[in-house]
Structures are given as structure tokens and as C-alpha cells.
Design an enzyme around this catalytic site. Sequence first.
Site, PDB file in Angstrom:
ATOM      1  N   SER A 154       9.011  -3.235  -3.247  1.00  0.00           N
ATOM      2  CA  SER A 154       9.172  -2.955  -1.731  1.00  0.00           C
ATOM      3  C   SER A 154       8.658  -4.217  -1.004  1.00  0.00           C
ATOM      4  CB  SER A 154       8.410  -1.818  -1.216  1.00  0.00           C
ATOM      5  OG  SER A 154       7.152  -1.793  -1.617  1.00  0.00           O
ATOM      6  N   HIS A 196       2.505  -2.058   4.303  1.00  0.00           N
ATOM      7  CA  HIS A 196       3.614  -3.085   3.750  1.00  0.00           C
ATOM      8  C   HIS A 196       3.604  -4.189   4.986  1.00  0.00           C
ATOM      9  CE1 HIS A 196       4.600  -0.024   0.750  1.00  0.00           C
ATOM     10  NE2 HIS A 196       5.442  -1.168   0.149  1.00  0.00           N
TER      11      HIS A 196
END
Length: 259
Positions: free
Chosen positions: A38, A241
Site C-alpha cells: 500500500s 499511510h
Amino acid sequence: MHRLPRAAIVAAATLALLAAPVAAHAQDTIHYVALGDSYSSGSGAGPYQDAACQRSTKAHPSLLAAELGAEFTFVACGGATTDDVLAEQVQALTAETDLVTIGIGGNDIGWTEAITACITPFKNCYPAIQEAERKAAEELPAKLDAVYTEIETRAPDAEVVVTGYPRLFAARNTCDALGSISIAEQQRMNTGADLLSAVIEEAAAAHGFAYVDVRDEFTGHEVCSAQPWLHGFTLTDVPYHPKASGHLAGYLPAVLGAL
């Protein structure tokens, strides 16, 4: 190890600084494949070309391909492990591949589980961090070696750039997750991130791959900093993230520097 066409890289970097479009000659076209999890697909950066894998047009591989004027194959996928790279991603590599970027390893050691434990109120997350560190030290090197060996086999002339992970937390206050992550826990998570970086760097070096350490780039832009390039605890995006700014100002310059 084969290097990318020097003229193509110099032209791309120079024109990027001048904010001019990159025009690659046909004979210098770079065949670029982006592998990974990711942090490579761009989860959290949006918008996404692929909802299942969350491949973002603002992820650093997409930005790098545009800078280099490359022929781009984007197979990084959110949630991927080293096993997933071997089963589903390396097939994109060929003998014609000139450039490969890959960021992988966090999901193999259960880093998400450690973060989840730390944001859970009244839960001691140190055991989860310690288990992630054990996996990083004892299990991850062999898994990375298998992936890197497969990359060498399938794309023997490619320049390979391995990207690491940033430290997540500023570790100066408890702004995140309603203050449930203490400063001590943030520091402990950062220590774990340092271990993960060291393991990945050593594995990359063993194969002669360039390692891109982004910890310095993200210093001052962690969760709970004044200008974070990472999402903290959120229900509206992908927590922990990089934001689009993290890919543009953090990862992209570091990768270009490695080239």
C-alpha cells in the site's frame, strides 16, 4: 548492474525542475514496473485507478513514471505481502524491464496489527510490537531474498530501487486517536520502524539494489506534527499511510535521488 539510460534520467530530472513536460525519445523509452504494498500503490493518496488495490495517480510510482516519460506497469497493491508479490506481481517483469521499484515487508511482520493494538484504549501494544520486530529480524530477510532473487531472474538488466517506510509518529504529544497512543508508545513504534528499515536495507544491499530511506524526508511531517504527510487515525481515509503530499514531497525526491 545495468543502469538506466543516462541521457533519459538527466533529461527527466532537469526538465522536472523546470516544470516542463518530459519528452522521451523512442529509443530511450524506459520500461518501468512498480511492485509492492500500500505504501507503493498509494493507499491514502487517492484518487484510485483500481479500487481493490488502491493504486493512486498521486502515488510516487505514478509520479515517477510521469517524470521519466516511462512506459509504466503499475501492479503494487494495498495489503500485499512478499508472497503476494511472488504470486501476483512479478509476472509483470520481463527481460525488457529497465526500472523496478518495490516497497514490501510491512504486512509480512504484522505492522498493521501492532498499530491497531496501540490505538486500542487500555491495551498494552508492546507485545504486538515485539512480535513484529521478531518477524522482521527472523523471518523477513529470507522472504525479501526470495522476492529480490525473482526480480533479478525475471528482469536481469533492470535497475532496482527498494523503498523503505517512514517513522509514523512525531512522538512529542498525544494528538492521535483521542490521545490513546502515548508518547512512549509512539517512540516504541518508531524504534520498530527503524528495525524494519535496517532489515530491508541490508536485504537490498545483498542484491546490489539501491535502497531509498525516506525517514529523513518525513522527519517533521509525521503523525501529530504541524504539517503531517501521513494520515493519523481517521475513518474517512486510509489511516497511517502517506497522503499525496508524502508521495510528492517525500518519496518522489528520494527515489529520483537514488536514480
